[in-house]
Design a protein around this motif. Structure first.
Motif, mmCIF file in Angstrom:
data_model
loop_
_atom_site.group_PDB
_atom_site.id
_atom_site.type_symbol
_atom_site.label_atom_id
_atom_site.label_comp_id
_atom_site.label_asym_id
_atom_site.label_seq_id
_atom_site.Cartn_x
_atom_site.Cartn_y
_atom_site.Cartn_z
ATOM 1 N N ALA A 24 0.881 -1.242 0.100
ATOM 2 C CA ALA A 24 -0.164 0.069 0.128
ATOM 3 C C ALA A 24 0.954 1.100 -0.114
ATOM 4 C CB ALA A 24 -0.935 0.097 1.126
ATOM 5 N N ASP A 25 2.021 1.173 0.422
ATOM 6 C CA ASP A 25 2.989 2.371 0.755
ATOM 7 C C ASP A 25 3.864 2.608 -0.716
ATOM 8 O OD1 ASP A 25 4.709 0.228 1.029
ATOM 9 O OD2 ASP A 25 5.254 1.106 3.033
ATOM 10 N N TRP A 26 3.567 1.864 -1.855
ATOM 11 C CA TRP A 26 4.505 2.079 -2.891
ATOM 12 C C TRP A 26 3.430 3.074 -3.901
ATOM 13 C CZ3 TRP A 26 7.138 -2.180 -5.883
ATOM 14 C CH2 TRP A 26 8.277 -2.665 -5.022
ATOM 15 N N ALA A 27 4.173 4.097 -4.621
ATOM 16 C CA ALA A 27 3.726 4.850 -5.504
ATOM 17 C C ALA A 27 3.614 4.080 -6.966
ATOM 18 C CB ALA A 27 4.248 6.164 -5.542
ATOM 19 N N VAL A 28 2.669 4.309 -7.536
ATOM 20 C CA VAL A 28 2.233 3.884 -9.026
ATOM 21 C C VAL A 28 1.726 4.979 -9.730
ATOM 22 C CG1 VAL A 28 1.156 2.122 -10.169
ATOM 23 C CG2 VAL A 28 1.785 1.449 -7.906
ATOM 24 N N SER A 39 3.191 3.530 -20.485
ATOM 25 C CA SER A 39 4.497 3.788 -19.456
ATOM 26 C C SER A 39 3.943 3.650 -17.965
ATOM 27 C CB SER A 39 4.891 4.958 -19.738
ATOM 28 O OG SER A 39 6.041 5.353 -18.747
ATOM 29 N N VAL A 40 4.800 2.836 -17.158
ATOM 30 C CA VAL A 40 4.396 2.398 -15.683
ATOM 31 C C VAL A 40 5.770 2.640 -15.067
ATOM 32 C CG1 VAL A 40 3.608 0.683 -14.036
ATOM 33 C CG2 VAL A 40 2.658 0.867 -16.365
ATOM 34 N N TRP A 41 5.209 3.507 -13.542
ATOM 35 C CA TRP A 41 6.392 3.911 -13.198
ATOM 36 C C TRP A 41 5.859 3.661 -11.439
ATOM 37 C CZ3 TRP A 41 5.728 7.380 -9.012
ATOM 38 C CH2 TRP A 41 6.696 7.935 -8.551
ATOM 39 N N MET A 42 6.987 2.952 -10.959
ATOM 40 C CA MET A 42 6.667 2.482 -9.356
ATOM 41 C C MET A 42 7.806 3.084 -8.448
ATOM 42 S SD MET A 42 5.368 -1.334 -9.474
ATOM 43 C CE MET A 42 3.984 -1.717 -10.466
ATOM 44 N N GLN A 43 7.698 3.580 -7.269
ATOM 45 C CA GLN A 43 8.479 3.928 -6.423
ATOM 46 C C GLN A 43 8.204 3.423 -4.847
ATOM 47 O OE1 GLN A 43 8.695 7.847 -5.691
ATOM 48 N NE2 GLN A 43 10.804 7.974 -4.763
ATOM 49 N N ARG A 44 9.108 2.556 -4.604
ATOM 50 C CA ARG A 44 9.243 2.106 -3.174
ATOM 51 C C ARG A 44 9.246 3.022 -2.002
ATOM 52 N NH1 ARG A 44 13.247 -3.002 -4.249
ATOM 53 N NH2 ARG A 44 14.764 -1.349 -3.728
ATOM 54 N N THR A 48 13.603 3.904 -4.035
ATOM 55 C CA THR A 48 13.971 3.193 -5.372
ATOM 56 C C THR A 48 12.860 3.560 -6.138
ATOM 57 O OG1 THR A 48 15.307 1.949 -3.939
ATOM 58 C CG2 THR A 48 14.855 1.206 -6.276
ATOM 59 N N LEU A 49 12.905 3.762 -7.512
ATOM 60 C CA LEU A 49 12.061 3.771 -8.610
ATOM 61 C C LEU A 49 12.383 3.120 -10.077
ATOM 62 C CD1 LEU A 49 12.469 6.373 -10.776
ATOM 63 C CD2 LEU A 49 12.308 7.712 -8.605
ATOM 64 N N HIS A 50 11.419 2.952 -10.610
ATOM 65 C CA HIS A 50 11.772 2.246 -11.998
ATOM 66 C C HIS A 50 10.568 2.599 -12.615
ATOM 67 C CE1 HIS A 50 14.203 -0.578 -14.326
ATOM 68 N NE2 HIS A 50 12.780 -1.081 -14.859
ATOM 69 N N LEU A 57 -0.418 -2.443 -21.002
ATOM 70 C CA LEU A 57 -0.252 -2.102 -19.652
ATOM 71 C C LEU A 57 0.189 -3.314 -18.762
ATOM 72 C CD1 LEU A 57 -0.813 -0.214 -17.325
ATOM 73 C CD2 LEU A 57 -3.277 -0.674 -17.460
ATOM 74 N N VAL A 58 -0.242 -4.360 -19.241
ATOM 75 C CA VAL A 58 -0.050 -5.362 -18.162
ATOM 76 C C VAL A 58 1.513 -5.985 -18.367
ATOM 77 C CG1 VAL A 58 -0.583 -7.387 -19.802
ATOM 78 C CG2 VAL A 58 -0.636 -7.804 -17.257
ATOM 79 N N GLU A 59 2.171 -5.794 -19.575
ATOM 80 C CA GLU A 59 3.500 -6.085 -19.683
ATOM 81 C C GLU A 59 4.526 -4.951 -18.983
ATOM 82 O OE1 GLU A 59 3.810 -5.759 -24.140
ATOM 83 O OE2 GLU A 59 3.492 -8.052 -24.297
ATOM 84 N N ALA A 60 3.915 -3.783 -19.124
ATOM 85 C CA ALA A 60 4.689 -2.730 -18.244
ATOM 86 C C ALA A 60 4.506 -2.916 -16.718
ATOM 87 C CB ALA A 60 4.098 -1.412 -18.569
ATOM 88 N N LEU A 61 3.255 -3.167 -16.388
ATOM 89 C CA LEU A 61 3.320 -3.494 -14.955
ATOM 90 C C LEU A 61 4.228 -4.787 -14.670
ATOM 91 C CD1 LEU A 61 -0.554 -3.008 -14.515
ATOM 92 C CD2 LEU A 61 1.080 -1.956 -13.244
ATOM 93 N N GLU A 62 4.265 -5.731 -15.194
ATOM 94 C CA GLU A 62 4.887 -6.684 -14.732
ATOM 95 C C GLU A 62 6.410 -6.775 -14.982
ATOM 96 O OE1 GLU A 62 1.904 -10.653 -16.133
ATOM 97 O OE2 GLU A 62 3.512 -9.934 -17.488
ATOM 98 N N GLU A 63 7.005 -6.005 -15.655
ATOM 99 C CA GLU A 63 8.229 -5.681 -15.799
ATOM 100 C C GLU A 63 8.607 -4.633 -14.651
ATOM 101 O OE1 GLU A 63 10.813 -6.852 -17.978
ATOM 102 O OE2 GLU A 63 9.090 -8.147 -18.376
#
Length: 69
Positions: A24-28, A39-44, A48-50, A57-63
């Motif tokens: 719940a505390d990850w940014a998406v 384009s999907v961006w996540m940050q812990r 750390t972000l990627h 969309l599903v391919e980007a999320l999984e990667e």
């Protein structure tokens, strides 16, 4: 003799699998980029972000999920 073939997951099931595992505390952030795909961006929480861009969309999320977990 019986056969046990695994049924491939649908795109919806694959997305649900990623979303159900996200803390719940990850940014998406998800955006549809014209001409380049999703384009999907996540940050812990540790900063750390990627970011990944893929055709679906599903391919980007999984990667992104694979890169950060």
């Amino acid at each position: 003799m019986g056969h046990n073939y695994a049924k491939p997951l649908t795109a919806e099931a694959r997305m649900e699998r990623v979303f159900s595992r996200l803390p719940a505390d990850w940014a998406v952030k998800m955006e549809l980029q014209p001409g380049t795909g999703w384009s999907v961006w996540m940050q812990r929480p540790d900063g750390t972000l990627h970011q990944e861009t893929r055709d679906t969309l599903v391919e980007a999320l999984e990667e992104v999920w694979r890169a950060l977990r």
